[in-house]
Motif scaffolding. Structure first.
Motif, PDB file in Angstrom:
ATOM      1  N   PRO A  27    -120.820  90.396  64.905  1.00 40.51           N
ATOM      2  CA  PRO A  27    -118.843  90.525  64.656  1.00 40.51           C
ATOM      3  C   PRO A  27    -118.732  91.713  63.729  1.00 40.51           C
ATOM      4  O   PRO A  27    -119.357  91.555  62.764  1.00 40.51           O
ATOM      5  CB  PRO A  27    -118.550  89.192  64.325  1.00 40.51           C
ATOM      6  CG  PRO A  27    -119.735  88.270  64.837  1.00 40.51           C
ATOM      7  CD  PRO A  27    -120.994  89.025  64.549  1.00 40.51           C
ATOM      8  N   VAL A  28    -117.491  92.429  64.085  1.00 44.10           N
ATOM      9  CA  VAL A  28    -117.302  93.405  63.298  1.00 44.10           C
ATOM     10  C   VAL A  28    -115.754  93.315  62.850  1.00 44.10           C
ATOM     11  O   VAL A  28    -114.851  92.548  63.767  1.00 44.10           O
ATOM     12  CB  VAL A  28    -117.321  94.723  63.824  1.00 44.10           C
ATOM     13  CG1 VAL A  28    -118.718  95.094  63.906  1.00 44.10           C
ATOM     14  CG2 VAL A  28    -116.819  94.984  65.102  1.00 44.10           C
ATOM     15  N   ASP A  29    -115.049  93.684  61.801  1.00 35.59           N
ATOM     16  CA  ASP A  29    -113.652  93.526  61.583  1.00 35.59           C
ATOM     17  C   ASP A  29    -112.879  94.524  62.757  1.00 35.59           C
ATOM     18  O   ASP A  29    -113.424  95.458  63.284  1.00 35.59           O
ATOM     19  CB  ASP A  29    -113.442  94.150  60.419  1.00 35.59           C
ATOM     20  CG  ASP A  29    -114.064  93.471  58.947  1.00 35.59           C
ATOM     21  OD1 ASP A  29    -114.215  91.981  59.096  1.00 35.59           O
ATOM     22  OD2 ASP A  29    -114.346  94.074  58.026  1.00 35.59           O
TER      23      ASP A  29
ATOM     24  N   ILE B   3    -113.488  86.639  69.874  1.00 37.05           N
ATOM     25  CA  ILE B   3    -112.730  86.827  68.744  1.00 37.05           C
ATOM     26  C   ILE B   3    -113.180  85.650  67.836  1.00 37.05           C
ATOM     27  O   ILE B   3    -113.542  84.584  68.330  1.00 37.05           O
ATOM     28  CB  ILE B   3    -111.181  86.796  69.151  1.00 37.05           C
ATOM     29  CG1 ILE B   3    -110.629  87.243  67.692  1.00 37.05           C
ATOM     30  CG2 ILE B   3    -110.822  85.472  69.555  1.00 37.05           C
ATOM     31  CD1 ILE B   3    -109.102  87.686  68.240  1.00 37.05           C
ATOM     32  N   TYR B   4    -113.219  86.016  66.627  1.00 38.79           N
ATOM     33  CA  TYR B   4    -113.780  84.799  65.594  1.00 38.79           C
ATOM     34  C   TYR B   4    -112.630  84.945  64.453  1.00 38.79           C
ATOM     35  O   TYR B   4    -112.065  86.107  64.155  1.00 38.79           O
ATOM     36  CB  TYR B   4    -115.056  85.269  65.059  1.00 38.79           C
ATOM     37  CG  TYR B   4    -116.173  85.190  66.039  1.00 38.79           C
ATOM     38  CD1 TYR B   4    -117.018  83.978  66.119  1.00 38.79           C
ATOM     39  CD2 TYR B   4    -116.737  86.050  66.595  1.00 38.79           C
ATOM     40  CE1 TYR B   4    -118.079  83.782  67.144  1.00 38.79           C
ATOM     41  CE2 TYR B   4    -117.752  86.250  67.606  1.00 38.79           C
ATOM     42  CZ  TYR B   4    -118.119  84.972  67.905  1.00 38.79           C
ATOM     43  OH  TYR B   4    -119.501  84.956  68.776  1.00 38.79           O
ATOM     44  N   CYS B   5    -112.578  83.635  63.780  1.00 39.09           N
ATOM     45  CA  CYS B   5    -111.527  83.873  62.827  1.00 39.09           C
ATOM     46  C   CYS B   5    -112.310  83.390  61.451  1.00 39.09           C
ATOM     47  O   CYS B   5    -113.177  82.457  61.546  1.00 39.09           O
ATOM     48  CB  CYS B   5    -110.309  82.911  63.267  1.00 39.09           C
ATOM     49  SG  CYS B   5    -110.804  81.230  63.354  1.00 39.09           S
TER      50      CYS B   5
ATOM     51  N   PHE C 134    -109.280  88.146  61.622  1.00 36.06           N
ATOM     52  CA  PHE C 134    -109.976  87.877  62.767  1.00 36.06           C
ATOM     53  C   PHE C 134    -111.047  88.904  62.668  1.00 36.06           C
ATOM     54  O   PHE C 134    -111.029  90.277  62.183  1.00 36.06           O
ATOM     55  CB  PHE C 134    -109.135  88.211  63.960  1.00 36.06           C
ATOM     56  CG  PHE C 134    -108.091  86.989  63.921  1.00 36.06           C
ATOM     57  CD1 PHE C 134    -108.402  86.053  64.346  1.00 36.06           C
ATOM     58  CD2 PHE C 134    -106.521  87.610  63.552  1.00 36.06           C
ATOM     59  CE1 PHE C 134    -107.332  85.004  64.519  1.00 36.06           C
ATOM     60  CE2 PHE C 134    -105.913  86.442  63.820  1.00 36.06           C
ATOM     61  CZ  PHE C 134    -106.094  84.967  64.082  1.00 36.06           C
ATOM     62  N   LYS C 135    -112.167  89.089  63.597  1.00 29.60           N
ATOM     63  CA  LYS C 135    -113.224  89.736  63.803  1.00 29.60           C
ATOM     64  C   LYS C 135    -113.500  89.523  65.165  1.00 29.60           C
ATOM     65  O   LYS C 135    -113.107  88.703  65.921  1.00 29.60           O
ATOM     66  CB  LYS C 135    -114.835  89.309  63.144  1.00 29.60           C
ATOM     67  CG  LYS C 135    -114.653  89.597  61.530  1.00 29.60           C
ATOM     68  CD  LYS C 135    -115.744  89.521  60.945  1.00 29.60           C
ATOM     69  CE  LYS C 135    -115.756  90.113  59.512  1.00 29.60           C
ATOM     70  NZ  LYS C 135    -117.170  90.073  58.660  1.00 29.60           N
TER      71      LYS C 135
END
Length: 646
Positions: free
Chosen positions: A640-642, A439-441, A421-422
């Motif tokens: 997006p970031v970790d 949230i992104y996966c 996820f980021k």
């Protein structure tokens, strides 16, 4: 506190004060009367008893004297009678206990009455015979005072209750128009307009009702004007005036939005030179009429109408953007298009498979809008030069996995929660404070990180959207992501979740278990919402009942009206990337997008909906959208970031 309760409380307090005053005055007056009555009775008794005893005292008849006193004493009105014979100092005493029937002991112990007694000397001429002392019994005073006050309180209480009930009933009737005014005001704030309210009988309320009716009519006109403004802007700037299909500007924006998201499909460019033949033979009016009829058939008879955009980009050129489609589906669409064009050509009196050509460019990974348009145009020119009906632009790309392999990989990843996820911050326009983080996966396969763009199209095609959404939501709790910072997390739900009743039940149970549901925001695409508005409203109700928030993603992507926002009432909307704009007078395209964004922001503000502008590329772009007065922004300016776990 409501106006009804305030008035009711005021009148209740005043009425209670009046009743208390009446009880107090009744109590004091009754007590004073009983004191006077006992004093008068005591005087009369002492006088009459002394006159009655005198003859017996003169002859020394003790028995007769005692008998006479006993007759008086046994009435119970006196506490103590004392007779002293002065001749021999003999003393006779009669006493009664203070026993008061039907009066509570606490009342008789209040010492409301002082001791009353009277003493006289009985004489015969100059000779003193005896002294008589009589002490009144206060029991009679307590008994009568209790009886009178008990009756008074019962009567006043009954009157009080009847008066309060009558008052509440009357107040409800009087204030009913105010309830209607409040209801109308709430509905107006939500852009719900009703017929005019009837005039109340109360003079003061008539003015309020007249004002509300007038305001309702004016606001309805203003809001309708805003809706019309958006529709007119869309029709004027994004719609071809002849065919009523989307124009090149709309296609450009949709390509930008489509290519920014994980998906696959193709772009088809078609040159319809047979329309020029109609123009040269029959004139532009017949050509325009033919284009209108042809556009209707293109919009209704081609497959995958919900996933396909048809646009007229020049006099004889049409574009077809096919989303969420693999090569077999694109080929099927192409054959359907060719058949439809041939039908129209034959109806126009021309030979089939001539006077038109189609170029096909399939979307590849990380391709830009300019590259996709260039590939489709190259394929079109190739078809024209070779006098073919169609030509595909082939770009040698190697697929990571086949469809079935992706199914296996994705099902396994969902079952074992193998996603990485980021998140990307969404910030406020005025102070850059983070509103929430989307949230992104991604997925690690054979040691290689696969971005969402590679597998999300298969998630939709394989109907795994609701399972993936459950997996992400479970991971938020399992990985304790809500505690990493204080800002909420936004989850983009797949479109099929809206219609999935089982997912609705699961989500309700999930939110009941979450400690801070207000820290989770849910959003889904405008297309999914407008296609299933009733189900979307049910999903919104589940989310908002639990305390979470609901938003609309890709708002403004469709050509249709935004009236669905009035029914859906989301907490926020994210404007589609196709509307990403710069306020530049030298760029007509950006200026038109800016005007359309401004109209959309005004509509959302009228519904108390937060507006987030997407696709912000850099600080310069951010400054250009500040005049729109949106609530927040999102884009490559903050990628997006970790997620760093503590």
């Amino acid at each position: 506190m409501t106006l009804f309760n305030q008035i009711n409380s005021l009148l209740f307090t005043m009425f209670l004060l009046i009743m208390s005053s009446l009880v107090y005055f009744q109590f004091t007056e009754t007590k004073a009367f009983m004191v006077e009555q006992m004093e008068s009775d005591l005087n009369n008794t002492v006088t009459s008893l002394s006159l009655g005893l005198k003859p017996h005292l003169e002859i020394g008849d003790e028995v007769a004297a005692n008998t006479l006193v006993n007759v008086i004493f046994e009435g119970g009105f006196y506490k103590k009678v004392q007779l002293t014979w002065l001749a021999n100092q003999q003393q006779e005493v009669w006493e009664n206990d203070i026993a008061i029937e039907s009066v509570p002991s606490w009342f008789s112990n209040l010492a409301l009455f002082d001791t009353q007694s009277k003493e006289v000397t009985i004489t015969s001429g100059w000779l003193q015979l005896a002294t008589l002392k009589v002490e009144a019994n206060p029991a009679i005073g307590y008994r009568e005072l209790w009886r009178i006050m008990n009756d008074t309180l019962m009567v006043l209480s009954a009157l009080f209750l009847l008066s309060v009930m009558a008052l509440r009933f009357r107040l409800k009737i009087i204030l009913k128009p105010l309830d209607e005014v409040a209801k109308h005001a709430r509905d107006i704030s939500q852009r719900k307009f009703h017929s005019k309210m009837p005039m109340p009988s109360t003079t003061e309320l008539k003015e309020v009702v007249v004002a509300i009716n007038s305001m309702s009519g004016q606001l309805k006109h203003v809001f309708n004007a805003l809706d019309d403004e958006v529709d007119n802007l869309k029709k004027h700037t994004l719609c071809d005036q002849v065919s009523q299909l989307p124009n090149r500007l709309y296609l450009t924006g949709q390509l930008n939005s489509w290519l920014s998201e994980p998906d696959f499909g193709a772009l088809l460019l078609a040159d319809m030179s047979w329309l020029d033949e109609i123009h040269s033979k029959y004139g532009y009016q017949m050509r325009d009429k033919t284009i209108k009829a042809f556009a209707i058939k293109l919009s209704t008879k081609l497959p995958q109408s919900d996933e396909t955009l048809v646009a007229r980009i020049s006099n004889t050129e049409f574009a077809f953007m096919i989303r969420n489609a693999e090569k077999e589906q694109i080929s099927h669409y192409l054959q359907s298009l060719i058949r439809l064009i041939n039908e129209e050509i034959i109806n126009a009196g021309f030979e089939p498979n001539k006077h038109f050509a189609i170029g096909v460019a399939q979307r590849s990974e990380n391709i830009s809008r300019e590259e996709l348009l260039s590939q489709a145009d190259s394929a079109l020119q190739k078809a024209l030069n070779e006098q073919k009906t169609n030509h595909w632009f082939y770009l040698e790309t190697e697929k990571a996995f086949s469809r079935e392999t992706w199914r296996t990989q994705l099902v396994k990843a969902i079952e074992h929660s193998d996603f990485l996820f980021k998140w990307q911050p969404i910030q406020q326009c005025n102070d850059n404070k983070v509103i929430h983080r989307e949230i992104y996966c991604s997925l690690e396969v054979d040691g290689k990180i696969m971005p969402a763009g590679q597998f999300m199209p298969y998630i939709e095609q394989l109907s795994l959207g609701s399972k993936l959404d459950r997996c992400i939501l479970d991971a938020i709790i399992t990985d304790n992501l809500l505690s990493i910072n204080n800002t909420p997390i936004a989850v983009n739900l797949s479109r099929k979740c809206i219609m999935n009743a089982d997912f609705h039940i699961w989500l309700s149970s999930y939110l009941d278990k979450v400690t801070h549901p207000e820290k989770i925001h849910f959003e889904t695409s405008e297309t999914a919402i407008t296609q299933n508005l009733a189900s979307a409203i049910q999903l919104r109700d589940i989310i908002e009942t639990a305390g979470a928030k609901f938003g609309v993603d890709n708002c403004g992507r469709q050509m249709g009206s935004l009236t669905y926002l009035q029914e859906l009432k989301p907490d926020y909307i994210k404007l589609d990337m196709s509307l990403s704009c710069y306020d530049s007078e030298t760029d007509k395209e950006n200026l038109q997008n800016f005007e359309l964004c401004q109209a959309l922001v005004n509509i959302a503000k009228g519904l108390s909906i937060q507006v987030i502008i997407t696709g912000i590329e850099d600080e310069k772009h951010l400054q250009t959208i500040k005049p729109l007065r949106a609530d927040g922004y999102q884009g490559y300016i903050m990628p997006p970031v970790d997620i760093v776990k503590e």
